[in-house]
Scaffold this active site. Sequence first.
Site, PDB file in Angstrom:
ATOM      1  N   GLU A  88       1.367  -0.525  -5.238  1.00  0.00           N
ATOM      2  CA  GLU A  88       0.576   0.686  -5.371  1.00  0.00           C
ATOM      3  C   GLU A  88       1.273   1.818  -5.461  1.00  0.00           C
ATOM      4  O   GLU A  88       1.413   2.483  -4.436  1.00  0.00           O
ATOM      5  CB  GLU A  88      -0.612   0.754  -4.271  1.00  0.00           C
ATOM      6  CG  GLU A  88      -1.605   1.950  -4.697  1.00  0.00           C
ATOM      7  CD  GLU A  88      -2.293   2.521  -3.613  1.00  0.00           C
ATOM      8  OE1 GLU A  88      -3.231   3.224  -3.807  1.00  0.00           O
ATOM      9  OE2 GLU A  88      -1.723   2.611  -2.396  1.00  0.00           O
ATOM     10  N   ASP A 143       0.822  -1.303  -0.034  1.00  0.00           N
ATOM     11  CA  ASP A 143       0.195   0.148   0.040  1.00  0.00           C
ATOM     12  C   ASP A 143       0.690   1.182  -0.009  1.00  0.00           C
ATOM     13  O   ASP A 143       1.794   1.296   0.563  1.00  0.00           O
ATOM     14  CB  ASP A 143      -0.804   0.016   1.341  1.00  0.00           C
ATOM     15  CG  ASP A 143      -1.890   1.290   1.319  1.00  0.00           C
ATOM     16  OD1 ASP A 143      -2.473   1.514   0.538  1.00  0.00           O
ATOM     17  OD2 ASP A 143      -1.726   1.938   2.452  1.00  0.00           O
TER      18      ASP A 143
END
Length: 732
Positions: free
Chosen positions: A466, A413
Amino acid sequence: MSVANFASLNELNEAHNTLEKAHSLHRGDFIDAFSFLGKHTINNELAVVRCYIPGAKKVAICSENQQLALEKFQDTALFQLVVSHNKVAEPIKLDIDYGDCQVQRYHAYSFESSLDNEAMYLFNQGTLAHAYRHFGAHLITQQGVKGTRFSVWAPNAKAVSVIGDFNHWDASCYPMRFHPASGVWEIFIGEDLSDKNYKYSLLTEHNQRIEKADPFALQMQLPPHTASRVASLPKAPAPISPINKFNQAISIYEVHLGSWRRNVEQGNGYLSYQQLAEQLIPYVLDLGFTHIQLMPISEFPFDGSWGYQPVGLYAPTSRFGDINEFAEFIRQVKAAGLGVLIDWVPGHFPNDPHGLAMFDGTHLYEHADKRQGYHPDWNTHIYNYDRAEVRSFLLSNATYWLTEFGIDGIRVDAVASMLYLDYSREEGQWVANCYGGRENLGAISLLQQINASVYGENPNIVTVAEESTAWPGVTKPTDQSGLGFGFKWNMGWMNDSLEYMKKDPIYRRHHHNEMTFSLVYAFSENYILPLSHDEVVHGKGSLINKMPGDDWQKFANLRAFYGFMWAHPGKKLLFMGGEFAQYDEWDHDKSLDWHLLNEAKHQGISNLIKALNTTYKATPSLYEKDNNGEGFRWIDGGNADQSVFSFIRKSSSKPNVIAICNFTPEVHENFKLGVPKAKRYQLVLNTDDTQFGGSGVLVENELPVIKEDNHGFEYSISLTLAPLATYYLVEK
């Protein structure tokens, strides 16, 4: 002074010192309990045995079929006895009389340390990839006794005790042994403490008493409770299959386990891991996805963070069951032939008092400088990536999920927030690196280290970034100065294509490049095309409600867009609810709107997703060369006036696929299109088909080739394009 008086004075001083130590034990601030408690030599023949047991009335040593009663020291919980060396063997078993009950227990201070010195060295070097096997609570056998070892890194604490259900949360019961070389505290308790709740009670250098959950806990209490729980590592998982490669079909269904479906029979509560296995796995298989991606499953206190503010990084959330039930859920996912990825959050952590922040009273896990250690967007702390032990902690956590559960991969993330020192900061709010730049060198090297390590252990796993900027070499190997990820989310494609789709078709001709620009860089990285949870929350609206026009046009637009996405280079990811065009934004507090599948238009979208996945997996041209420019060629990427896109997808040996997308509500009859070969072309997918809720405009199933130059090819085909529709044609 006489000898007798001198001896009396020594005894008085010794008694005073002993009393001070007893009081220190009572306060929980004894610096080195192992130097005082347990068995200690007096001379060649004698030893003294001491124990501190709050609440005990009597204590005796169980030795050679006899009881050796210890003497209670004054009005304290300290018991002691001078004995012959050979009368008491270690480890020492105690008989403890509490008045209302009597128990036998091994003396925790009669065991040697079980810490692995080599592992501690690697931990301090930042290279220990399996630190979770050495830290936390573990059931082990020490000196022939089965029990529980606790170990925690807290180098700046003055004293640390383990507290829990088993000692009435009393910091005076089990002060731990300190290892100055590694900064680690540990203790072995000769009891199986499985499923017991515990924390660490720490005395900071400023004499502040704090209580912390175990950073390496394998299980935690159900929030809002905050204690760790003693658990064992799950049994060995099934091996990871090679289903995650660049040249394979990868279609990912992203799931938030707490809101995919609720248990309506039990007050709309969560499904258990077993219920999720029984319901989610067949559903995903029926839709044809190849992988499930779970939003963060590491334990987190606040439901509204969706798991992105974790406290128990090693503990699968207890919302749906315990660690073994989670492991069984993963085993069932894998047994069904599906891959599974989890969201992983190494970029920041919350400031909950039982968590990592100021863990031992100092900035241990986070940067002390707020310009480096505080995240303004999320009010969270940023790891100190330059500290070796923090690197071991994060490296081991990535390894843990992949190794101990057989999870195929981790989606990391907010990578951009890790890479840039000035991420979301104004001038003067950040500190440059040693070269004066904005790159976070510690984070970069850590990501490289993690990727090199986990791929080195198992080349079949996958890591996904990401990463929302144009950082070069995200999926380039680390030995070529890349970050070493397997895939990167293509955030540019997502942003541009959704912006295009939001526009009324009459204006799309002026924004044609928003759908073609992604092909300029499509092969610079190994990409996944994400339509994730982030696009359907915080007022952004659901995917279906991003589409313009009346209800029929909304659904037609979405169908055509899905067709475009599945044909575009890059692996696929779709967040739950998008597969049947849920109207409402995603709400983590409630189930998806499953009743919508009773309506034909929503069932039509579901049917389309099944057909897209089926066609995709059966057609190597749609995935084999996703990261290679040889696998793609525009037929006509410049037809802005009609808002039609046409291109070819290629493989090494299988027939080519032609994709044609009409993003206007107009029917184009006798639409001429250049094709590369003098073959017939068969229609294999039509998003306007009535089974998907389309208009059913008649389109030929097989298209003959015309000897006519078009779009740089010698041959052409002619077909009817339905409104807001995507077609796939395969060479025959």
